[in-house]
Design an enzyme around this catalytic site. Structure first.
Site, mmCIF file in Angstrom:
data_model
loop_
_atom_site.group_PDB
_atom_site.id
_atom_site.type_symbol
_atom_site.label_atom_id
_atom_site.label_comp_id
_atom_site.label_asym_id
_atom_site.label_seq_id
_atom_site.Cartn_x
_atom_site.Cartn_y
_atom_site.Cartn_z
ATOM 1 N N SER A 106 0.834 -1.197 0.000
ATOM 2 C CA SER A 106 0.000 0.000 0.000
ATOM 3 C C SER A 106 0.868 1.247 0.000
ATOM 4 C CB SER A 106 -0.907 -0.002 1.232
ATOM 5 O OG SER A 106 -1.559 1.247 1.385
ATOM 6 N N TYR A 128 -2.582 5.556 -5.267
ATOM 7 C CA TYR A 128 -3.668 6.468 -5.594
ATOM 8 C C TYR A 128 -3.012 7.713 -6.191
ATOM 9 C CZ TYR A 128 -6.248 3.753 -2.056
ATOM 10 O OH TYR A 128 -6.830 2.754 -1.317
ATOM 11 N N THR A 154 -4.899 2.217 -8.416
ATOM 12 C CA THR A 154 -6.245 1.967 -7.896
ATOM 13 C C THR A 154 -7.189 3.009 -8.468
ATOM 14 O OG1 THR A 154 -5.422 0.969 -5.869
ATOM 15 C CG2 THR A 154 -7.662 1.815 -5.826
ATOM 16 N N LYS A 215 -6.255 -1.577 -10.994
ATOM 17 C CA LYS A 215 -7.006 -2.275 -9.942
ATOM 18 C C LYS A 215 -8.310 -1.550 -9.634
ATOM 19 C CE LYS A 215 -6.539 -3.736 -5.073
ATOM 20 N NZ LYS A 215 -7.629 -2.927 -4.486
ATOM 21 N N HIS A 239 -12.646 -3.364 -4.048
ATOM 22 C CA HIS A 239 -11.976 -2.746 -2.889
ATOM 23 C C HIS A 239 -12.390 -3.426 -1.589
ATOM 24 C CE1 HIS A 239 -9.480 1.020 -2.455
ATOM 25 N NE2 HIS A 239 -9.608 0.654 -1.189
#
Length: 342
Positions: A106, A128, A154, A215, A239
């Site tokens: 992440s 992100y 994402t 994703k 998610h």
């Protein structure tokens, strides 16, 4: 049937994790319909086994972006891993490296990229993009410098959905602030991009020189748009049910995405895969790889690095048996297995 250890994993995690963190890991958004239905969605599928095949030697080797892995399974990006175990992402990475599977880190990880890379794990960065794209450049360049193998963009989070925190304090208020901005730099407080487009895929490729995995795709047309824009893989995900509260299940959306792409790029899936039989169903439906999110977190909570290693061992044992009973000696052949939905 999942092993008794896998079946009890979430309950065991609830006994050792502080309630605020267990709830944060477990929860979905809104009324939690998407997160609650995720596992049951895989149960609707039934496999038609083949017989009269030699299944003495089973090959579980998977492949992610063309690189072999010991299993067709990887670890999805999750934050607050240091709430599960003091070593956090470093322990998760060591377990993945020792088990021969990839890990997606992440961007909001609580461990520096360099420490994760030092474990020898094969890792990708989940990112992100902020509204001001340039704010993400230092983070992306640091990931490249630390050996990230891909960027996982994402695309299902233009805003962060409200979660079900109940009456207790939010998990994000119970951890040291530095856990939440270790690698983010100036992008830490920046609003997420609400204008994401296919142009961002090309921008990331050009900036980092790495393959881009998209994703958060559920619709076949979006999968085609991503592939046409240069995505190296499409990741079917809702998610973990933590964004659109009533998003369709990944189990239900995977077949349409696979059919639309027709093998043009690799297809991955996450969401509700809790045992080897669900993993086998995902492979039979055309997934090239499966990512686990909550299960590795719970395993890390229960047993630390050894718990995560055991998770992969349980999947290896379960997949070996399931493949033999399905009449296949190679995970690469499972896509041809007939699947029926009930």
């Amino acid at each position: 049937m999942p092993s008794s250890w896998l079946a009890a994993l979430e309950d065991e995690a609830s006994k050792v994790l502080p309630a605020v963190f267990f709830e944060y890991f477990r929860q979905g958004s809104g009324d939690s319909v998407a997160s609650t239905d995720a596992a049951a969605a895989w149960d609707r599928y039934r496999l038609v086994p083949r017989v009269l095949n030699d299944v003495r030697d089973v090959d579980l080797t998977g492949s992610f972006l063309g690189t072999p892995a010991s299993l067709p399974i990887g670890v999805a990006p999750t934050t607050l891993q240091r709430a599960a175990d003091p070593a956090g992402e470093a322990a998760m990475a060591r377990a993945c490296a020792g088990s021969g599977v990839p890990m997606v880190l992440s961007s909001n990880a609580s461990t520096p990229f360099a420490e994760v890379a030092a474990t020898g794990v094969r890792w990708w960065l989940q990112a992100y993009l902020p509204e001001e794209r340039l704010l993400a450049v230092p983070m992306l360049e640091a990931a490249v410098a630390s050996g990230a193998g891909a960027i996982v963009l994402t695309v299902d989070t233009p805003v962060v959905a409200a979660k079900r925190d109940g009456d207790g304090p939010s998990a994000l208020t119970q951890v040291p602030p530095e856990w939440l901005r270790v690698n983010l730099g100036d992008a830490a407080d920046a609003p997420k991009a609400r204008d994401l487009g296919v142009r961002d895929i090309a921008w990331l490729r050009e900036l980092t020189g790495l393959p881009v995995v998209v994703k958060g795709v559920l619709h076949p047309e979006d999968a085609l748009r991503a592939a046409d824009a240069g995505a190296a893989a499409v990741w079917v995900s809702n998610h973990g049910g933590r964004q659109l509260a009533r998003a369709a299940s990944t189990a239900g959306c995977l077949p349409g995405v696979v059919e639309a792409l027709g093998g043009a790029v690799e297809v991955y899936v996450d969401g509700g895969v809790r045992d080897p039989m669900s993993a086998l169903s995902a492979l039979a439906l055309g997934a090239d790889g499966i990512f686990l999110g909550r299960s590795p977190l719970f395993a890390l909570s229960v047993g630390g690095e050894d718990g995560v290693r055991r998770l992969f061992s349980e999947y290896a044992d379960g997949l070996t048996e399931a493949l033999r009973l399905a009449g296949s000696a190679d995970v690469g052949d499972v896509r041809g297995l007939e699947v029926r939905e009930f």
